[in-house]
Design a protein around this motif. Structure first.
Motif, PDB file in Angstrom:
ATOM      1  N   SER A  99       0.822  -1.211   0.000  1.00 19.57           N
ATOM      2  CA  SER A  99       0.000   0.000   0.000  1.00 19.57           C
ATOM      3  C   SER A  99       0.859   1.266   0.000  1.00 19.57           C
ATOM      4  O   SER A  99       0.591   2.212  -0.746  1.00 19.57           O
ATOM      5  N   LYS A 103       1.095   3.921  -3.085  1.00 22.93           N
ATOM      6  CA  LYS A 103       0.766   5.331  -2.875  1.00 22.93           C
ATOM      7  C   LYS A 103       1.943   6.227  -3.250  1.00 22.93           C
ATOM      8  O   LYS A 103       1.761   7.251  -3.935  1.00 22.93           O
ATOM      9  N   GLY A 106       2.295   6.571  -7.029  1.00 26.92           N
ATOM     10  CA  GLY A 106       1.286   7.452  -7.602  1.00 26.92           C
ATOM     11  C   GLY A 106       1.515   8.909  -7.259  1.00 26.92           C
ATOM     12  O   GLY A 106       1.386   9.800  -8.118  1.00 26.92           O
ATOM     13  N   MET A 107       1.900   9.169  -6.009  1.00 26.87           N
ATOM     14  CA  MET A 107       2.102  10.543  -5.579  1.00 26.87           C
ATOM     15  C   MET A 107       3.355  11.158  -6.192  1.00 26.87           C
ATOM     16  O   MET A 107       3.470  12.388  -6.278  1.00 26.87           O
ATOM     17  N   VAL A 149      -2.939   2.575 -10.034  1.00 30.29           N
ATOM     18  CA  VAL A 149      -3.215   2.527  -8.593  1.00 30.29           C
ATOM     19  C   VAL A 149      -4.503   1.749  -8.332  1.00 30.29           C
ATOM     20  O   VAL A 149      -4.564   0.887  -7.449  1.00 30.29           O
ATOM     21  N   ARG A 292      -4.464  11.903  -6.324  1.00 26.93           N
ATOM     22  CA  ARG A 292      -4.488  11.972  -4.859  1.00 26.93           C
ATOM     23  C   ARG A 292      -5.747  11.316  -4.298  1.00 26.93           C
ATOM     24  O   ARG A 292      -5.689  10.591  -3.301  1.00 26.93           O
ATOM     25  N   THR A 294      -7.529   8.932  -5.697  1.00 23.91           N
ATOM     26  CA  THR A 294      -7.410   7.478  -5.872  1.00 23.91           C
ATOM     27  C   THR A 294      -6.524   6.878  -4.801  1.00 23.91           C
ATOM     28  O   THR A 294      -6.807   5.792  -4.275  1.00 23.91           O
ATOM     29  N   SER A 295      -5.448   7.563  -4.464  1.00 25.09           N
ATOM     30  CA  SER A 295      -4.572   7.082  -3.390  1.00 25.09           C
ATOM     31  C   SER A 295      -5.302   7.068  -2.054  1.00 25.09           C
ATOM     32  O   SER A 295      -5.148   6.131  -1.260  1.00 25.09           O
ATOM     33  N   ARG A 296      -6.123   8.072  -1.805  1.00 26.57           N
ATOM     34  CA  ARG A 296      -6.922   8.103  -0.566  1.00 26.57           C
ATOM     35  C   ARG A 296      -7.907   6.939  -0.529  1.00 26.57           C
ATOM     36  O   ARG A 296      -8.085   6.282   0.509  1.00 26.57           O
TER      37      ARG A 296
END
Length: 321
Positions: A99, A103, A106-107, A149, A292, A294-296
């Motif tokens: 995870s 993240k 992606g970030m 992601v 962001r 999608t990561s959340r």
């Protein structure tokens, strides 16, 4: 109760530490074992039929070996100390979850887009996707990142936790071996069509239930994050089956519906254009903020699922007593 503690501790370790490069990672060993076994099989198998038969050995030996070796390591450590064995299981399960790594990847793209550095964003995206990224504009970079992601919510988070709940570190490691096999040999090209068929099919089977659980879980996440959970659920029911993978369509369509964007379209692989079915409705243009969000969604899904798994393990323990 021990299983519940294992899952919670392993997930926390992954969220805090991730996969430090200075520490040995089991997936690296799996990759080397797969490459060595592939060379051995190809030495004795030449024709398509013999390669198909040899391909069955890959998941049997690699996944079975990962399970057996983990059982042996945990058992040996338990002879020294139960707590040492427990700590080893926590670390091993944490290596099957990604995870934090997902993240961070992606970030990294998100950060370059915010700085307006499109070439750097293309390069960062190229580190996590197989498609050609040269020439992509900002919305297409966002699409590639969101798709990656979202798709990996199953492989990198939900499935490892699911199998850790069922069988602890040994089964979680066996799943990671299956997933690594699929990423290395599970391609439908001339080189791996025959050798990798068994690995690809087993990966599809292994992710079948977790992928569908993820569709439900992401709908709940959309509701908790005050996104459009109704459209999320509708999009899953309508579009998930359109994906060429029997499992990847569930997280991708859920994210597309929750964000009100359309994923899929034309991608280029080694200079060859390929079309992937559209998922979601293009209610607006994709923007960096979607990465962001999608990561959340991914991080919340992992947290909710590990809590649900721990609760299920606790309820099982109570019922068993």
């Amino acid at each position: 109760m021990m299983r519940a503690g294992l899952l919670l501790a392993a997930y926390i370790v992954d969220r805090l530490v991730g996969d430090p490069r200075r520490l040995p990672h089991p997936v690296v060993g799996m990759g080397r074992a797969i490459a060595a076994l592939e060379r051995l099989i190809r030495r004795f198998c030449y024709k398509p039929r013999s390669l198909k038969r040899g391909g069955v050995l890959l998941p049997l030996i690699i996944a079975g070996g990962a399970w057996g070796l983990t059982v042996l390591v945990v058992w040996l450590l338990s002879r020294l100390s139960p707590w040492l064995a427990w700590a080893a299981e926590v670390w091993l399960i944490s290596t099957t979850i990604a995870s934090k790594g997902l993240k961070d990847a992606g970030m990294a793209v998100y950060g370059e887009l915010l700085r307006g550095d499109i070439p750097a964003a293309r390069k960062a995206l190229g580190m996590i996707v197989g498609r050609d990224t040269a020439g992509l504009d900002s919305p297409e970079i966002v699409r590639g990142t969101v798709e990656t992601v979202a798709e990996n919510i199953v492989d990198a988070v939900i499935s490892p936790l699911f199998y850790a709940l069922l069988g602890g570190a040994p089964l979680a490691m066996a799943y990671r071996a299956v997933n690594t096999l699929d990423s290395m040999v599970g391609y439908k090209n001339d080189k791996y069509r025959d050798l990798g068929w068994a690995s690809a099919r087993l990966d599809d089977v292994a992710n079948y239930i977790p992928a569908r659980l993820t569709g439900l879980l992401l709908t709940l996440c959309a509701w908790l994050l005050r996104l459009d959970w109704r459209r999320c659920w509708h999009t899953v029911r309508r579009d998930a089956r359109l994906h060429p993978s029997p499992n990847s369509g569930y997280p991708e369509s859920a994210v597309a519906g929750a964000l009100g964007i359309r994923l899929g379209g034309y991608n280029v692989y080694h200079g060859v254009s390929s079309f992937r079915a559209y998922m979601g409705d293009p209610l607006r243009t994709m923007e960096p903020e979607d990465i962001r969000l999608t990561s959340r969604i991914m991080m919340l899904a992992g947290t909710l699922f590990v809590c649900l798994c721990a609760a299920a393990a606790w309820l099982w323990a109570v019922a068993w007593r």
